[in-house]
Design a protein around this motif. Structure first.
Motif, PDB file in Angstrom:
ATOM      1  N   GLN A 157      38.150  44.750  40.610  1.00 27.28           N
ATOM      2  CA  GLN A 157      38.755  45.624  41.032  1.00 27.28           C
ATOM      3  C   GLN A 157      38.689  47.065  39.592  1.00 27.28           C
ATOM      4  O   GLN A 157      39.047  47.777  39.745  1.00 27.28           O
ATOM      5  CB  GLN A 157      40.274  45.463  40.630  1.00 27.28           C
ATOM      6  CG  GLN A 157      41.086  44.759  41.974  1.00 27.28           C
ATOM      7  CD  GLN A 157      42.117  43.937  42.280  1.00 27.28           C
ATOM      8  OE1 GLN A 157      42.701  43.511  41.839  1.00 27.28           O
ATOM      9  NE2 GLN A 157      43.125  45.010  42.888  1.00 27.28           N
ATOM     10  N   VAL A 158      37.861  46.701  38.321  1.00 27.66           N
ATOM     11  CA  VAL A 158      38.365  47.191  37.540  1.00 27.66           C
ATOM     12  C   VAL A 158      36.870  47.498  36.771  1.00 27.66           C
ATOM     13  O   VAL A 158      36.887  47.777  35.249  1.00 27.66           O
ATOM     14  CB  VAL A 158      39.561  47.049  35.806  1.00 27.66           C
ATOM     15  CG1 VAL A 158      40.995  47.583  36.355  1.00 27.66           C
ATOM     16  CG2 VAL A 158      39.006  45.751  35.642  1.00 27.66           C
ATOM     17  N   GLY A 159      35.534  47.665  37.781  1.00 26.38           N
ATOM     18  CA  GLY A 159      34.592  47.229  37.747  1.00 26.38           C
ATOM     19  C   GLY A 159      33.999  46.420  36.683  1.00 26.38           C
ATOM     20  O   GLY A 159      32.650  46.373  36.604  1.00 26.38           O
ATOM     21  N   GLU A 160      34.711  44.969  36.208  1.00 19.84           N
ATOM     22  CA  GLU A 160      33.644  44.228  36.184  1.00 19.84           C
ATOM     23  C   GLU A 160      33.746  42.901  36.941  1.00 19.84           C
ATOM     24  O   GLU A 160      34.131  42.194  38.180  1.00 19.84           O
ATOM     25  CB  GLU A 160      34.405  44.501  34.576  1.00 19.84           C
ATOM     26  CG  GLU A 160      34.441  45.167  33.719  1.00 19.84           C
ATOM     27  CD  GLU A 160      33.541  45.269  33.126  1.00 19.84           C
ATOM     28  OE1 GLU A 160      32.415  44.520  33.109  1.00 19.84           O
ATOM     29  OE2 GLU A 160      33.909  46.292  32.542  1.00 19.84           O
ATOM     30  N   SER A 161      32.386  42.607  36.785  1.00 23.40           N
ATOM     31  CA  SER A 161      32.036  41.355  37.936  1.00 23.40           C
ATOM     32  C   SER A 161      31.631  40.287  37.503  1.00 23.40           C
ATOM     33  O   SER A 161      30.504  39.445  36.888  1.00 23.40           O
ATOM     34  CB  SER A 161      30.602  42.109  38.897  1.00 23.40           C
ATOM     35  OG  SER A 161      30.209  40.798  39.366  1.00 23.40           O
TER      36      SER A 161
ATOM     37  N   LEU B  61      39.212  42.471  27.246  1.00 24.57           N
ATOM     38  CA  LEU B  61      39.091  42.238  29.079  1.00 24.57           C
ATOM     39  C   LEU B  61      40.919  41.811  29.700  1.00 24.57           C
ATOM     40  O   LEU B  61      41.251  42.689  30.500  1.00 24.57           O
ATOM     41  CB  LEU B  61      37.750  42.091  29.835  1.00 24.57           C
ATOM     42  CG  LEU B  61      38.226  41.558  31.387  1.00 24.57           C
ATOM     43  CD1 LEU B  61      38.020  43.958  31.407  1.00 24.57           C
ATOM     44  CD2 LEU B  61      36.601  41.607  32.368  1.00 24.57           C
ATOM     45  N   ALA B  62      40.871  41.024  29.836  1.00 23.68           N
ATOM     46  CA  ALA B  62      42.271  40.298  30.089  1.00 23.68           C
ATOM     47  C   ALA B  62      43.292  41.457  29.714  1.00 23.68           C
ATOM     48  O   ALA B  62      44.013  41.619  30.281  1.00 23.68           O
ATOM     49  CB  ALA B  62      42.447  39.161  30.028  1.00 23.68           C
ATOM     50  N   GLU B  63      43.905  41.668  28.330  1.00 22.34           N
ATOM     51  CA  GLU B  63      43.862  42.724  28.100  1.00 22.34           C
ATOM     52  C   GLU B  63      44.812  44.078  28.547  1.00 22.34           C
ATOM     53  O   GLU B  63      45.455  44.166  29.272  1.00 22.34           O
ATOM     54  CB  GLU B  63      44.094  42.531  26.589  1.00 22.34           C
ATOM     55  CG  GLU B  63      44.703  41.688  25.554  1.00 22.34           C
ATOM     56  CD  GLU B  63      44.627  41.843  24.346  1.00 22.34           C
ATOM     57  OE1 GLU B  63      44.135  42.956  23.806  1.00 22.34           O
ATOM     58  OE2 GLU B  63      43.971  40.894  23.407  1.00 22.34           O
TER      59      GLU B  63
ATOM     60  N   THR C 248      34.442  35.058  25.199  1.00 20.20           N
ATOM     61  CA  THR C 248      34.680  35.499  24.116  1.00 20.20           C
ATOM     62  C   THR C 248      35.637  36.871  24.252  1.00 20.20           C
ATOM     63  O   THR C 248      36.704  36.972  24.601  1.00 20.20           O
ATOM     64  CB  THR C 248      32.952  36.083  24.471  1.00 20.20           C
ATOM     65  OG1 THR C 248      33.540  37.469  25.689  1.00 20.20           O
ATOM     66  CG2 THR C 248      32.338  35.577  24.247  1.00 20.20           C
ATOM     67  N   PRO C 249      35.649  36.964  22.122  1.00 20.12           N
ATOM     68  CA  PRO C 249      36.342  38.349  22.185  1.00 20.12           C
ATOM     69  C   PRO C 249      36.534  39.824  23.094  1.00 20.12           C
ATOM     70  O   PRO C 249      37.434  39.881  23.992  1.00 20.12           O
ATOM     71  CB  PRO C 249      36.025  39.112  20.888  1.00 20.12           C
ATOM     72  CG  PRO C 249      35.362  36.972  20.729  1.00 20.12           C
ATOM     73  CD  PRO C 249      34.607  36.919  21.672  1.00 20.12           C
ATOM     74  N   GLU C 250      34.771  40.172  23.723  1.00 16.40           N
ATOM     75  CA  GLU C 250      35.662  40.784  24.976  1.00 16.40           C
ATOM     76  C   GLU C 250      36.258  40.158  25.862  1.00 16.40           C
ATOM     77  O   GLU C 250      36.350  41.537  27.118  1.00 16.40           O
ATOM     78  CB  GLU C 250      33.757  41.181  25.662  1.00 16.40           C
ATOM     79  CG  GLU C 250      32.573  41.988  24.059  1.00 16.40           C
ATOM     80  CD  GLU C 250      32.175  40.742  23.004  1.00 16.40           C
ATOM     81  OE1 GLU C 250      31.891  41.032  22.278  1.00 16.40           O
ATOM     82  OE2 GLU C 250      32.428  39.450  23.611  1.00 16.40           O
TER      83      GLU C 250
END
Length: 172
Positions: free
Chosen positions: A52-56, A32-34, A26-28
Protein backbone atom coordinates in the motif's frame (compact mmCIF):
# COMPACT_ATOMS: atom_id res chain seq x y z
CA UNK A 1 12.58 9.47 12.54
CA UNK A 2 9.52 7.88 10.94
CA UNK A 3 7.98 9.56 7.93
CA UNK A 4 4.50 9.49 6.49
CA UNK A 5 4.44 7.78 3.11
CA UNK A 6 1.88 8.22 0.33
CA UNK A 7 -0.69 5.46 0.17
CA UNK A 8 -1.40 3.93 -3.24
CA UNK A 9 -5.04 3.89 -4.35
CA UNK A 10 -6.96 1.38 -6.44
CA UNK A 11 -6.47 0.76 -9.38
CA UNK A 12 -2.67 1.14 -8.96
CA UNK A 13 -1.16 -2.08 -10.42
CA UNK A 14 1.25 -2.55 -7.48
CA UNK A 15 -1.79 -3.34 -5.33
CA UNK A 16 -2.56 -6.34 -7.56
CA UNK A 17 0.92 -7.89 -7.29
CA UNK A 18 1.99 -10.70 -4.94
CA UNK A 19 4.56 -9.27 -2.52
CA UNK A 20 7.98 -10.88 -2.14
CA UNK A 21 9.17 -12.66 1.01
CA UNK A 22 11.59 -10.75 3.20
CA UNK A 23 14.81 -12.77 3.34
CA UNK A 24 16.37 -10.92 6.29
CA UNK A 25 15.02 -8.34 8.71
CA UNK A 26 17.33 -5.41 8.03
CA UNK A 27 17.48 -1.88 9.46
CA UNK A 28 15.71 -0.77 6.24
CA UNK A 29 12.81 -3.14 6.96
CA UNK A 30 12.60 -1.81 10.52
CA UNK A 31 12.51 1.77 9.17
CA UNK A 32 9.81 0.78 6.69
CA UNK A 33 7.76 -0.68 9.57
CA UNK A 34 8.14 2.58 11.54
CA UNK A 35 7.10 4.62 8.49
CA UNK A 36 4.12 2.33 7.92
CA UNK A 37 2.95 2.69 11.53
CA UNK A 38 3.26 6.47 11.34
CA UNK A 39 1.39 6.50 8.00
CA UNK A 40 -1.35 4.22 9.34
CA UNK A 41 -1.84 6.39 12.43
CA UNK A 42 -1.84 9.58 10.35
CA UNK A 43 -4.58 8.19 8.08
CA UNK A 44 -6.51 6.75 11.06
CA UNK A 45 -6.28 3.19 9.80
CA UNK A 46 -6.17 -0.04 11.77
CA UNK A 47 -3.75 -1.85 9.47
CA UNK A 48 -1.40 -1.28 6.58
CA UNK A 49 0.54 -3.59 4.26
CA UNK A 50 3.83 -2.68 2.57
CA UNK A 51 2.37 -2.81 -0.99
CA UNK A 52 0.00 0.00 0.00
CA UNK A 53 3.02 2.30 0.36
CA UNK A 54 4.62 0.99 -2.84
CA UNK A 55 6.94 -1.63 -1.30
CA UNK A 56 6.48 -5.15 -2.67
CA UNK A 57 7.47 -7.06 0.46
CA UNK A 58 5.59 -9.17 2.99
CA UNK A 59 5.33 -6.74 5.91
CA UNK A 60 2.18 -5.65 7.75
CA UNK A 61 1.46 -3.35 10.65
CA UNK A 62 -1.73 -3.43 12.71
CA UNK A 63 -3.05 -1.59 15.74
CA UNK A 64 -6.69 -2.25 16.56
CA UNK A 65 -6.51 0.01 19.63
CA UNK A 66 -6.78 2.95 17.19
CA UNK A 67 -7.31 4.98 15.37
CA UNK A 68 -7.28 7.42 18.32
CA UNK A 69 -4.94 5.41 20.54
CA UNK A 70 -1.56 3.88 19.69
CA UNK A 71 -1.34 1.21 22.35
CA UNK A 72 -0.99 -2.15 20.60
CA UNK A 73 1.20 -1.88 17.47
CA UNK A 74 1.84 -5.25 15.90
CA UNK A 75 4.49 -5.65 13.18
CA UNK A 76 4.66 -8.94 11.29
CA UNK A 77 7.22 -10.06 8.72
CA UNK A 78 6.24 -12.77 6.21
CA UNK A 79 2.96 -13.54 8.01
CA UNK A 80 0.95 -16.55 6.92
CA UNK A 81 -2.20 -18.21 8.15
CA UNK A 82 -1.60 -21.84 9.10
CA UNK A 83 -5.16 -22.65 10.17
CA UNK A 84 -8.55 -21.03 10.31
CA UNK A 85 -12.04 -21.84 11.49
CA UNK A 86 -15.54 -20.45 11.40
CA UNK A 87 -16.91 -17.63 9.30
CA UNK A 88 -17.93 -14.09 10.10
CA UNK A 89 -19.19 -11.16 8.04
CA UNK A 90 -17.32 -7.92 8.53
CA UNK A 91 -17.92 -4.42 7.21
CA UNK A 92 -14.60 -3.36 5.70
CA UNK A 93 -13.03 -0.29 4.23
CA UNK A 94 -9.47 0.28 3.06
CA UNK A 95 -7.01 3.16 2.91
CA UNK A 96 -6.32 2.14 -0.73
CA UNK A 97 -10.00 1.95 -1.74
CA UNK A 98 -11.37 5.47 -1.48
CA UNK A 99 -14.76 6.15 0.12
CA UNK A 100 -16.15 2.62 0.03
CA UNK A 101 -17.16 0.00 2.58
CA UNK A 102 -18.74 -3.40 2.05
CA UNK A 103 -19.42 -6.66 3.84
CA UNK A 104 -16.77 -9.31 3.39
CA UNK A 105 -16.75 -12.88 4.68
CA UNK A 106 -13.68 -13.82 6.71
CA UNK A 107 -12.55 -16.67 8.94
CA UNK A 108 -13.66 -16.16 12.54
CA UNK A 109 -10.46 -17.50 14.11
CA UNK A 110 -6.99 -17.87 12.68
CA UNK A 111 -3.58 -19.20 13.68
CA UNK A 112 -0.70 -17.23 12.27
CA UNK A 113 3.04 -17.72 11.86
CA UNK A 114 5.42 -14.83 11.14
CA UNK A 115 8.66 -13.19 12.17
CA UNK A 116 8.98 -10.18 14.45
CA UNK A 117 11.35 -7.28 13.79
CA UNK A 118 14.12 -9.13 15.61
CA UNK A 119 13.78 -11.92 13.02
CA UNK A 120 12.39 -14.33 15.63
CA UNK A 121 9.50 -16.65 14.77
CA UNK A 122 6.15 -15.89 16.37
CA UNK A 123 2.94 -17.89 16.37
CA UNK A 124 -0.37 -16.37 17.39
CA UNK A 125 -4.00 -17.34 17.62
CA UNK A 126 -6.50 -14.57 17.10
CA UNK A 127 -10.17 -13.86 16.62
CA UNK A 128 -12.47 -10.86 16.43
CA UNK A 129 -11.30 -7.58 14.94
CA UNK A 130 -7.63 -8.56 15.05
CA UNK A 131 -8.25 -11.71 12.97
CA UNK A 132 -10.37 -9.79 10.45
CA UNK A 133 -7.81 -6.99 10.15
CA UNK A 134 -4.96 -9.43 9.70
CA UNK A 135 -6.78 -11.34 6.96
CA UNK A 136 -7.45 -8.02 5.19
CA UNK A 137 -3.74 -7.08 5.34
CA UNK A 138 -2.61 -10.55 4.25
CA UNK A 139 -4.86 -10.18 1.22
CA UNK A 140 -2.83 -7.08 0.29
CA UNK A 141 0.35 -9.16 0.38
CA UNK A 142 -1.28 -11.52 -2.12
CA UNK A 143 -2.44 -8.76 -4.48
CA UNK A 144 -6.06 -8.98 -3.33
CA UNK A 145 -8.23 -6.04 -2.26
CA UNK A 146 -11.43 -6.43 -0.26
CA UNK A 147 -13.36 -5.28 -3.35
CA UNK A 148 -12.06 -8.44 -5.06
CA UNK A 149 -14.18 -10.35 -2.52
CA UNK A 150 -17.50 -8.60 -3.18
CA UNK A 151 -20.12 -9.21 -5.87
CA UNK A 152 -19.42 -8.10 -9.43
CA UNK A 153 -22.38 -5.73 -9.27
CA UNK A 154 -21.12 -3.94 -6.14
CA UNK A 155 -17.64 -3.77 -7.60
CA UNK A 156 -18.80 -2.32 -10.93
CA UNK A 157 -20.89 0.31 -9.11
CA UNK A 158 -17.82 1.34 -7.13
CA UNK A 159 -15.68 1.47 -10.28
CA UNK A 160 -18.28 3.68 -12.00
CA UNK A 161 -18.14 6.13 -9.07
CA UNK A 162 -14.36 6.08 -9.17
CA UNK A 163 -14.31 6.85 -12.92
CA UNK A 164 -16.61 9.85 -12.34
CA UNK A 165 -14.34 11.15 -9.56
CA UNK A 166 -11.27 10.74 -11.76
CA UNK A 167 -12.99 12.37 -14.76
CA UNK A 168 -14.01 15.37 -12.64
CA UNK A 169 -10.57 15.38 -10.98
CA UNK A 170 -12.35 15.23 -7.63
CA UNK A 171 -11.01 12.16 -5.92
CA UNK A 172 -12.30 12.04 -2.34
Amino acid sequence: MAKIRPILSYPNPILAQVAKDIETVTPEICRLAEDMLETMYDKEGLGLAAPQVGESCRLVVIDISGPEKREEPLVLVNPRIVSQEGQVDSSEGCLSVLNYRSKVQRAEKIRLQALNLEGQPVEMEMDGMLAICLQHELDHLNGVLFIDRISRLKRSLYEQKLKKWIKKDKLP
